[in-house]
Design an enzyme around this catalytic site. Structure first.
Site, PDB file in Angstrom:
ATOM      1  N   ASP A 139     -33.268 -31.187   1.886  1.00 32.00           N
ATOM      2  CA  ASP A 139     -34.201 -30.619   2.853  1.00 32.00           C
ATOM      3  C   ASP A 139     -33.705 -29.237   3.311  1.00 32.00           C
ATOM      4  O   ASP A 139     -32.603 -29.130   3.858  1.00 32.00           O
ATOM      5  CB  ASP A 139     -34.294 -31.604   4.030  1.00 32.00           C
ATOM      6  CG  ASP A 139     -35.335 -31.176   5.045  1.00 32.00           C
ATOM      7  OD1 ASP A 139     -35.669 -29.977   5.104  1.00 32.00           O
ATOM      8  OD2 ASP A 139     -35.816 -32.053   5.774  1.00 32.00           O
ATOM      9  N   ASP A 157     -40.142 -20.477   0.019  1.00 33.02           N
ATOM     10  CA  ASP A 157     -41.316 -20.671  -0.843  1.00 33.02           C
ATOM     11  C   ASP A 157     -41.853 -22.075  -0.567  1.00 33.02           C
ATOM     12  O   ASP A 157     -41.696 -22.993  -1.368  1.00 33.02           O
ATOM     13  CB  ASP A 157     -40.880 -20.500  -2.305  1.00 33.02           C
ATOM     14  CG  ASP A 157     -42.048 -20.604  -3.268  1.00 33.02           C
ATOM     15  OD1 ASP A 157     -43.191 -20.816  -2.817  1.00 33.02           O
ATOM     16  OD2 ASP A 157     -41.814 -20.493  -4.483  1.00 33.02           O
ATOM     17  N   ASP A 160     -47.952 -25.628   2.575  1.00 31.61           N
ATOM     18  CA  ASP A 160     -48.566 -25.519   3.914  1.00 31.61           C
ATOM     19  C   ASP A 160     -47.727 -26.316   4.923  1.00 31.61           C
ATOM     20  O   ASP A 160     -47.004 -27.234   4.532  1.00 31.61           O
ATOM     21  CB  ASP A 160     -49.990 -26.124   3.887  1.00 31.61           C
ATOM     22  CG  ASP A 160     -50.891 -25.429   2.892  1.00 31.61           C
ATOM     23  OD1 ASP A 160     -50.656 -24.238   2.610  1.00 31.61           O
ATOM     24  OD2 ASP A 160     -51.828 -26.082   2.378  1.00 31.61           O
TER      25      ASP A 160
HETATM   26  N1  SAM Z   1     -46.475 -21.413  -3.820  1.00 38.78           N
HETATM   27  C1  SAM Z   1     -46.690 -22.578  -3.088  1.00 38.78           C
HETATM   28  C2  SAM Z   1     -47.747 -22.557  -2.023  1.00 38.78           C
HETATM   29  O1  SAM Z   1     -47.801 -21.671  -1.190  1.00 38.78           O
HETATM   30  O2  SAM Z   1     -48.576 -23.478  -2.087  1.00 38.78           O
HETATM   31  C3  SAM Z   1     -45.431 -23.286  -2.695  1.00 38.78           C
HETATM   32  C4  SAM Z   1     -44.943 -23.880  -3.977  1.00 38.78           C
HETATM   33  S1  SAM Z   1     -43.544 -24.835  -4.055  1.00 38.78           S
HETATM   34  C5  SAM Z   1     -44.139 -26.001  -5.248  1.00 38.78           C
HETATM   35  C6  SAM Z   1     -43.367 -25.719  -2.547  1.00 38.78           C
HETATM   36  C7  SAM Z   1     -42.208 -26.731  -2.629  1.00 38.78           C
HETATM   37  O3  SAM Z   1     -41.599 -26.890  -1.362  1.00 38.78           O
HETATM   38  C8  SAM Z   1     -42.608 -28.132  -3.093  1.00 38.78           C
HETATM   39  O4  SAM Z   1     -42.054 -28.372  -4.358  1.00 38.78           O
HETATM   40  C9  SAM Z   1     -42.047 -29.070  -2.028  1.00 38.78           C
HETATM   41  O5  SAM Z   1     -41.478 -30.228  -2.555  1.00 38.78           O
HETATM   42  C10 SAM Z   1     -41.000 -28.180  -1.355  1.00 38.78           C
HETATM   43  N2  SAM Z   1     -40.674 -28.538   0.030  1.00 38.78           N
HETATM   44  C11 SAM Z   1     -41.488 -29.008   1.001  1.00 38.78           C
HETATM   45  N3  SAM Z   1     -40.802 -29.205   2.137  1.00 38.78           N
HETATM   46  C12 SAM Z   1     -39.515 -28.849   1.885  1.00 38.78           C
HETATM   47  C13 SAM Z   1     -38.334 -28.834   2.660  1.00 38.78           C
HETATM   48  N4  SAM Z   1     -38.341 -29.225   3.928  1.00 38.78           N
HETATM   49  N5  SAM Z   1     -37.184 -28.401   2.072  1.00 38.78           N
HETATM   50  C14 SAM Z   1     -37.178 -27.993   0.779  1.00 38.78           C
HETATM   51  N6  SAM Z   1     -38.259 -28.002  -0.002  1.00 38.78           N
HETATM   52  C15 SAM Z   1     -39.419 -28.417   0.541  1.00 38.78           C
END
Ligand code: SAM
Length: 284
Positions: A139, A157, A160
């Protein structure tokens, strides 16, 4: 009768963006979210998390170049970079294009997203095995809270602000990001749609200022597959202003960095062309 398969993301109850699907490559659920990888007629392979478009092969370059290069070209010598989220690998791919970068710590919550993108979207995930890239499954909120490393650039990155990503838009998170940056460090985050999420963009702007960043600049571009087709990023810097970067230096470095969207004119242009309604709101 000929059947057609379409995927629709509902932006509001009355507005949806739909892509016609050629093939369903994967559909399933991880510990954190529902994941789909679809092959579509017009946008190539598409990653969908919890019914929301994350990235498509056709327009991903706009997003990944603009979340990465404005910060990396503003910092004169970025060596250590932290990427939070971005499981498709597109941001890491852009970061390692910079010769000065020695290490990228890449903190992604969901290992299944990484594995699926490695398998189905190699044009994005192609640098995940690069020896400079240190993948940490975990996380990002906890990582910056507990981290005692210092980075030159941090890129958030994130999806939402729902589920495990909510804390990536909170005051505490930005304070920890500030703590994890060197005295001349810079962070960038995707900060949603200026049309739909103006209050959130304002809140993030205030949190970043309160965290201690002297320069905070939202910038926008258009990305067809994100809600409203109009998207915002926010750059926050302790020392360097993106508008002070010498265009000739960007031009020189770009000789070794292939890009499709970003160049020295786009670098200045995005920071000079924020829409009036966004500037007016931030002034309040
Ligand atoms: N370009 C994208 C958008 O704006 O929709 C974002 C893409 S990227 C796939 C987002 C990633 O953040 C996901 O793979 C998700 O698993 C990850 N994610 C969500 N919460 C997170 C957290 N607390 N720490 C690390 N990664 C996280």
């Amino acid at each position: 009768m000929k059947c057609q398969l379409w995927f629709s993301e509902y932006h509001t109850k009355n507005f949806a963006l739909s892509l016609r699907v050629k093939d369903v490559l994967f559909t399933g659920k991880s510990k954190y979210q529902e994941i789909q990888i679809l092959d579509t007629y017009d946008f190539g392979k598409v990653l969908i998390l919890d019914n929301t478009f994350q990235t498509t092969e056709r327009d991903e370059f706009i997003y990944h170049e603009l979340i990465s290069h404005p910060a990396l070209f503003t910092h004169p010598n970025p060596k250590k970079v932290l990427v939070i989220g971005g499981g498709d690998g597109g941001t890491v791919r852009e970061v390692v294009k910079h010769e000065s970068v020695e290490r990228v710590d890449f903190v992604e919550l969901d290992e299944m997203v990484l594995e699926l993108c490695k398998k189905y979207m190699p044009s994005l995930s192609c640098e995940m095995d690069n020896e400079k890239v240190n993948i940490i499954i975990g996380d990002g909120i906890k990582y910056v809270a507990e981290c005692d490393e210092k980075y030159d650039v941090i890129i958030v990155d994130c999806p939402d602000p729902v589920g495990p990503a909510v804390g990536l838009f909170e005051k505490e998170f930005y304070k920890n990001v500030f703590k994890c940056l060197n005295d001349d460090g810079i962070m960038t985050q995707q900060t949603e749609s200026p049309l739909y999420n103006l209050d959130l963009i304002k809140k993030i702007y205030t949190y970043l200022k309160d965290a201690g960043f002297s320069i905070v600049k939202p910038y926008v571009c258009s990305i067809p597959t994100y809600p409203s087709g109009f998207w915002c990023f926010t750059l926050a810097s302790k020392k360097y202003d993106p508008l002070d970067v010498d265009e000739n230096k960007i031009k020189e470095k770009l000789k070794n960095i292939p890009t499709k969207y970003y160049d020295e004119e786009v670098h200045k242009g995005v920071f000079l062309s924020s829409p009036k309604f966004l500037k007016d709101e931030l002034k309040k």
